[in-house]
Design a protein around this motif. Structure first.
Motif, PDB file in Angstrom:
ATOM      1  N   LEU A 269     -35.674  19.697  -8.250  1.00  0.00           N
ATOM      2  CA  LEU A 269     -35.596  18.247  -8.379  1.00  0.00           C
ATOM      3  C   LEU A 269     -34.156  17.766  -8.291  1.00  0.00           C
ATOM      4  CD1 LEU A 269     -36.770  15.447  -8.953  1.00  0.00           C
ATOM      5  CD2 LEU A 269     -36.708  16.014 -11.395  1.00  0.00           C
ATOM      6  N   SER A 270     -33.226  18.524  -8.864  1.00  0.00           N
ATOM      7  CA  SER A 270     -31.820  18.112  -8.833  1.00  0.00           C
ATOM      8  C   SER A 270     -31.334  17.936  -7.395  1.00  0.00           C
ATOM      9  CB  SER A 270     -30.943  19.128  -9.568  1.00  0.00           C
ATOM     10  OG  SER A 270     -31.090  20.415  -9.023  1.00  0.00           O
ATOM     11  N   ASP A 271     -31.777  18.806  -6.488  1.00  0.00           N
ATOM     12  CA  ASP A 271     -31.386  18.680  -5.083  1.00  0.00           C
ATOM     13  C   ASP A 271     -32.032  17.452  -4.437  1.00  0.00           C
ATOM     14  OD1 ASP A 271     -29.897  21.051  -5.210  1.00  0.00           O
ATOM     15  OD2 ASP A 271     -31.619  22.285  -4.649  1.00  0.00           O
ATOM     16  N   ILE A 272     -33.268  17.198  -4.811  1.00  0.00           N
ATOM     17  CA  ILE A 272     -33.971  16.039  -4.254  1.00  0.00           C
ATOM     18  C   ILE A 272     -33.323  14.744  -4.717  1.00  0.00           C
ATOM     19  CG2 ILE A 272     -36.177  14.805  -4.250  1.00  0.00           C
ATOM     20  CD1 ILE A 272     -37.538  17.572  -4.484  1.00  0.00           C
ATOM     21  N   VAL A 273     -32.963  14.681  -6.003  1.00  0.00           N
ATOM     22  CA  VAL A 273     -32.298  13.496  -6.536  1.00  0.00           C
ATOM     23  C   VAL A 273     -30.939  13.305  -5.878  1.00  0.00           C
ATOM     24  CG1 VAL A 273     -31.184  12.553  -8.597  1.00  0.00           C
ATOM     25  CG2 VAL A 273     -33.517  13.447  -8.736  1.00  0.00           C
ATOM     26  N   HIS A 274     -30.196  14.384  -5.716  1.00  0.00           N
ATOM     27  CA  HIS A 274     -28.884  14.313  -5.067  1.00  0.00           C
ATOM     28  C   HIS A 274     -29.006  13.632  -3.703  1.00  0.00           C
ATOM     29  CE1 HIS A 274     -25.467  15.793  -2.694  1.00  0.00           C
ATOM     30  NE2 HIS A 274     -24.821  15.966  -3.830  1.00  0.00           N
ATOM     31  N   HIS A 275     -29.970  14.079  -2.913  1.00  0.00           N
ATOM     32  CA  HIS A 275     -30.178  13.503  -1.581  1.00  0.00           C
ATOM     33  C   HIS A 275     -30.635  12.052  -1.675  1.00  0.00           C
ATOM     34  CE1 HIS A 275     -31.330  13.269   2.657  1.00  0.00           C
ATOM     35  NE2 HIS A 275     -32.466  12.746   2.254  1.00  0.00           N
ATOM     36  N   MET A 276     -31.554  11.770  -2.591  1.00  0.00           N
ATOM     37  CA  MET A 276     -32.085  10.415  -2.722  1.00  0.00           C
ATOM     38  C   MET A 276     -30.977   9.420  -3.023  1.00  0.00           C
ATOM     39  SD  MET A 276     -34.764   8.885  -5.530  1.00  0.00           S
ATOM     40  CE  MET A 276     -33.543   8.836  -6.857  1.00  0.00           C
ATOM     41  N   ILE A 277     -30.073   9.789  -3.932  1.00  0.00           N
ATOM     42  CA  ILE A 277     -28.975   8.896  -4.301  1.00  0.00           C
ATOM     43  C   ILE A 277     -27.979   8.771  -3.150  1.00  0.00           C
ATOM     44  CG2 ILE A 277     -27.006   8.607  -5.856  1.00  0.00           C
ATOM     45  CD1 ILE A 277     -29.652   8.006  -7.195  1.00  0.00           C
ATOM     46  N   LYS A 278     -27.692   9.880  -2.492  1.00  0.00           N
ATOM     47  CA  LYS A 278     -26.680   9.888  -1.429  1.00  0.00           C
ATOM     48  C   LYS A 278     -27.045   8.963  -0.272  1.00  0.00           C
ATOM     49  CE  LYS A 278     -23.707  12.568  -1.569  1.00  0.00           C
ATOM     50  NZ  LYS A 278     -22.376  12.473  -2.204  1.00  0.00           N
ATOM     51  N   VAL A 279     -28.322   8.996   0.146  1.00  0.00           N
ATOM     52  CA  VAL A 279     -28.729   8.212   1.320  1.00  0.00           C
ATOM     53  C   VAL A 279     -29.641   7.048   0.946  1.00  0.00           C
ATOM     54  CG1 VAL A 279     -28.505  10.233   2.800  1.00  0.00           C
ATOM     55  CG2 VAL A 279     -30.752   9.667   1.836  1.00  0.00           C
ATOM     56  N   SER A 280     -29.933   6.881  -0.342  1.00  0.00           N
ATOM     57  CA  SER A 280     -30.781   5.796  -0.844  1.00  0.00           C
ATOM     58  C   SER A 280     -32.178   5.868  -0.229  1.00  0.00           C
ATOM     59  CB  SER A 280     -30.149   4.431  -0.571  1.00  0.00           C
ATOM     60  OG  SER A 280     -30.660   3.454  -1.456  1.00  0.00           O
ATOM     61  N   GLY A 373     -22.186   9.908   6.481  1.00  0.00           N
ATOM     62  CA  GLY A 373     -23.530  10.361   6.170  1.00  0.00           C
ATOM     63  C   GLY A 373     -24.082   9.819   4.865  1.00  0.00           C
ATOM     64  N   SER A 374     -23.268   9.111   4.119  1.00  0.00           N
ATOM     65  CA  SER A 374     -23.724   8.479   2.885  1.00  0.00           C
ATOM     66  C   SER A 374     -23.744   6.972   3.094  1.00  0.00           C
ATOM     67  CB  SER A 374     -22.791   8.821   1.714  1.00  0.00           C
ATOM     68  OG  SER A 374     -21.595   8.043   1.781  1.00  0.00           O
ATOM     69  N   THR A 375     -24.246   6.240   2.115  1.00  0.00           N
ATOM     70  CA  THR A 375     -24.306   4.787   2.255  1.00  0.00           C
ATOM     71  C   THR A 375     -22.948   4.123   2.079  1.00  0.00           C
ATOM     72  OG1 THR A 375     -24.954   4.583  -0.071  1.00  0.00           O
ATOM     73  CG2 THR A 375     -26.723   4.632   1.568  1.00  0.00           C
ATOM     74  N   LEU A 376     -21.918   4.899   1.765  1.00  0.00           N
ATOM     75  CA  LEU A 376     -20.556   4.362   1.722  1.00  0.00           C
ATOM     76  C   LEU A 376     -19.722   4.899   2.880  1.00  0.00           C
ATOM     77  CD1 LEU A 376     -19.477   4.292  -2.050  1.00  0.00           C
ATOM     78  CD2 LEU A 376     -20.130   2.392  -0.563  1.00  0.00           C
ATOM     79  N   GLY A 377     -20.393   5.410   3.910  1.00  0.00           N
ATOM     80  CA  GLY A 377     -19.694   5.983   5.050  1.00  0.00           C
ATOM     81  C   GLY A 377     -19.106   4.929   5.977  1.00  0.00           C
ATOM     82  N   PRO A 378     -18.180   5.332   6.824  1.00  0.00           N
ATOM     83  CA  PRO A 378     -17.563   4.401   7.773  1.00  0.00           C
ATOM     84  C   PRO A 378     -18.570   3.797   8.740  1.00  0.00           C
ATOM     85  CG  PRO A 378     -17.004   6.695   8.298  1.00  0.00           C
ATOM     86  CD  PRO A 378     -17.658   6.710   6.960  1.00  0.00           C
ATOM     87  N   GLU A 379     -19.682   4.507   8.968  1.00  0.00           N
ATOM     88  CA  GLU A 379     -20.703   3.966   9.868  1.00  0.00           C
ATOM     89  C   GLU A 379     -21.347   2.697   9.306  1.00  0.00           C
ATOM     90  OE1 GLU A 379     -22.743   7.599   7.835  1.00  0.00           O
ATOM     91  OE2 GLU A 379     -20.715   6.825   8.204  1.00  0.00           O
ATOM     92  N   TRP A 380     -21.177   2.473   8.020  1.00  0.00           N
ATOM     93  CA  TRP A 380     -21.692   1.258   7.389  1.00  0.00           C
ATOM     94  C   TRP A 380     -20.581   0.239   7.141  1.00  0.00           C
ATOM     95  CZ3 TRP A 380     -26.751   0.801   7.507  1.00  0.00           C
ATOM     96  CH2 TRP A 380     -27.543   1.960   7.508  1.00  0.00           C
ATOM     97  N   GLY A 381     -19.380   0.532   7.610  1.00  0.00           N
ATOM     98  CA  GLY A 381     -18.275  -0.410   7.463  1.00  0.00           C
ATOM     99  C   GLY A 381     -17.781  -0.552   6.036  1.00  0.00           C
ATOM    100  N   ARG A 382     -17.840   0.525   5.272  1.00  0.00           N
ATOM    101  CA  ARG A 382     -17.442   0.451   3.868  1.00  0.00           C
ATOM    102  C   ARG A 382     -16.010   0.950   3.676  1.00  0.00           C
ATOM    103  NH1 ARG A 382     -21.919  -1.094   0.695  1.00  0.00           N
ATOM    104  NH2 ARG A 382     -20.201  -1.749  -0.659  1.00  0.00           N
ATOM    105  N   PHE A 383     -15.322   0.281   2.783  1.00  0.00           N
ATOM    106  CA  PHE A 383     -13.960   0.647   2.388  1.00  0.00           C
ATOM    107  C   PHE A 383     -13.058   0.840   3.606  1.00  0.00           C
ATOM    108  CE2 PHE A 383     -16.472   1.547  -1.314  1.00  0.00           C
ATOM    109  CZ  PHE A 383     -15.639   1.201  -2.385  1.00  0.00           C
TER     110      PHE A 383
END
Length: 452
Positions: A269-280, A373-383
């Motif tokens: 489950l810890s791995d599944i949660v890690h992925h869920m949070i990382k990519v929403s 690859g995360s929701t804060l990645g440059p592909e989303w124009g973040r930071f």
């Protein structure tokens, strides 16, 4: 640059009853001995309209900052100026806590409940890890009875066709050993009730944002009936091994007399949660909400799952649920209302050593500013603008975005070397979505102290 290493501090000295307003501190952690499964779970409150916010008296920044060090005073002063950025609109809630002391560095309408979007997943993940445990694995199995091979769903959203291929090999070996070369194929997804829409959802969410929530799915296929789809994949794999499949894939409930012929266990489950949070991952969140409900003895529904989340947050951790309204696990519901202070309190749990083993996958799964690859990645124009780019690699935060709602809640190490917990939520801004995100990223960079 690599993000700074996060090491939870020692157990916090205390959890005083929380006072909203100046000098606010975290709530007292209630008795850890109360089992979730035996708790009396309160039902969610009534449906909230899109325009609804649960407002309280606007709060000023805590005290006169006399109790804050110079770095925190600078954070508070700069946030006071930057929170009124016209890109954020006039309906903004924000809180910054010092992780070591639990002290409030800054509070701007922190008790006002706004639509949190995917920041809701922080609550879902906390409850899942607490009730199921980080080492929990979800099981998919195949059973044989009455001439039918039944694929039984166990709530594993990570099941792949490769996993199913391994199960197929085992099932075929058993069938051939019994002298059978033809079978019917069925699926059993009765672990969850028939999918429904959550309050605050609409049909437009299917299949773009989320699939109907079922207990069986393969390769994350975005289809209306993920269970039948998985059964069809299974049937095709059986055929490649010389097994004739009679008729179409149907539904069937496993019988006690059925013989298990194959099984697959998911990652932890810890791995599944890690992925869920990382990519929403919305689908993972909704499945975890139901599996958490089942383990706690509640129905595998939106109502059962959110009731368990409320119970875990309040009774197990002492997190304030004042003005808290939650109707799904993913944050897609436009009826959800969660104050920034509550989100900050959930994140503050991640800074405590006593919860590290249980909740670490949430902390490690938080997207890092600039992380591809995360929701804060440059592909989303973040930071990526002049004010926030200094915080690349330094801010760990969960994003949240719906039409009319943007949220950013996480952790960053301030200029004083101490970890800060922050949450910012805006509702109703009419600015361009990218402009709103740039303003939010700037607030996080302010907490980090790199934007002075």
């Amino acid at each position: 640059m690599p993000p700074p290493t996060f090491t939870p501090g020692a157990r916090h000295r205390h959890r005083k009853p929380k006072q909203f307003g100046p000098g606010a501190r975290r709530a007292l952690v209630l008795a850890m001995a109360v089992p979730v499964t035996s708790a009396v779970l309160a039902a969610p409150s009534a449906f909230a309209a899109d325009e609804k916010t649960t407002a309280t008296t606007p709060e000023a920044t805590p005290d006169t900052n006399e109790s804050l060090n110079s770095a925190d005073q600078a954070i508070a002063a700069n946030l006071n100026t930057r929170v009124v950025d016209e890109r954020l609109g006039g309906n903004v809630s924000g809180v910054v806590l010092d992780a070591k002391s639990d002290g409030t560095v800054w509070d701007h309408n922190g008790a006002t409940a706004l639509m949190p979007a995917s920041n809701t997943k922080l609550a879902t993940a906390t409850a899942a890890l607490t009730v199921l445990g980080p080492n929990h694995r979800f099981q998919t199995k195949a059973v044989y009875g009455d001439g039918t091979l039944t694929l039984v769903g166990g709530g594993d959203r990570t099941l792949t066709s490769a996993d199913l291929a391994e199960m197929t090999k085992d099932a075929v070996a058993g069938l051939k050993a019994a002298g059978r070369t033809s079978v019917k194929v069925a699926v059993d997804d009765s672990l969850f009730p028939e999918p429904t829409l959550a309050p605050g959802w609409n049909d437009g969410y299917y299949l773009d944002s989320v699939a109907p929530v079922r207990a069986l799915v393969v390769d994350g296929h975005a289809v209306t009936d993920t269970s039948i789809d998985a059964g069809q994949v299974f049937a095709k794999q059986l055929a490649t091994h010389g097994i004739t499949v009679d008729g179409d894939v149907t539904r069937r409930t496993e019988e006690v007399t059925d013989v298990p012929v194959a099984r697959h266990k998911s990652a932890k489950l810890s791995d599944i949660v890690h992925h869920m949070i990382k990519v929403s991952d919305n689908n993972a969140a909704e499945t975890l909400l139901r599996m958490t409900a089942l383990r706690a003895g509640q129905p595998a529904t939106f109502e059962g799952g959110t009731a368990v989340v409320r119970d875990v947050l309040s009774r197990r951790y002492g997190v304030s649920l004042e003005n808290f309204e939650m109707y799904d696990g993913s944050g897609l519901s436009r009826a959800n209302r969660i104050p920034a202070r509550t989100l900050a309190e959930i994140l503050d749990l991640l800074t405590e050593k006593r919860y590290e083993h249980r909740l670490r996958s949430i902390r490690d799964g938080l997207p890092v500013a600039g992380e591809a690859g995360s929701t804060l990645g440059p592909e989303w124009g973040r930071f990526d603008d002049a004010n926030s780019s200094c915080a690349v690699g330094k801010v760990h935060a969960k994003t949240g975005t719906l039409t009319g709602a943007t949220a950013l809640s996480g952790l960053t190490q301030g200029k004083d070397g101490r970890w800060k917990v922050f949450s910012f939520v805006e509702n109703g801004s009419t600015a361009n979505g990218n402009a709103i995100k740039d303003a939010m990223d700037g607030l996080a960079a302010t907490v980090n102290g790199c934007w002075t």
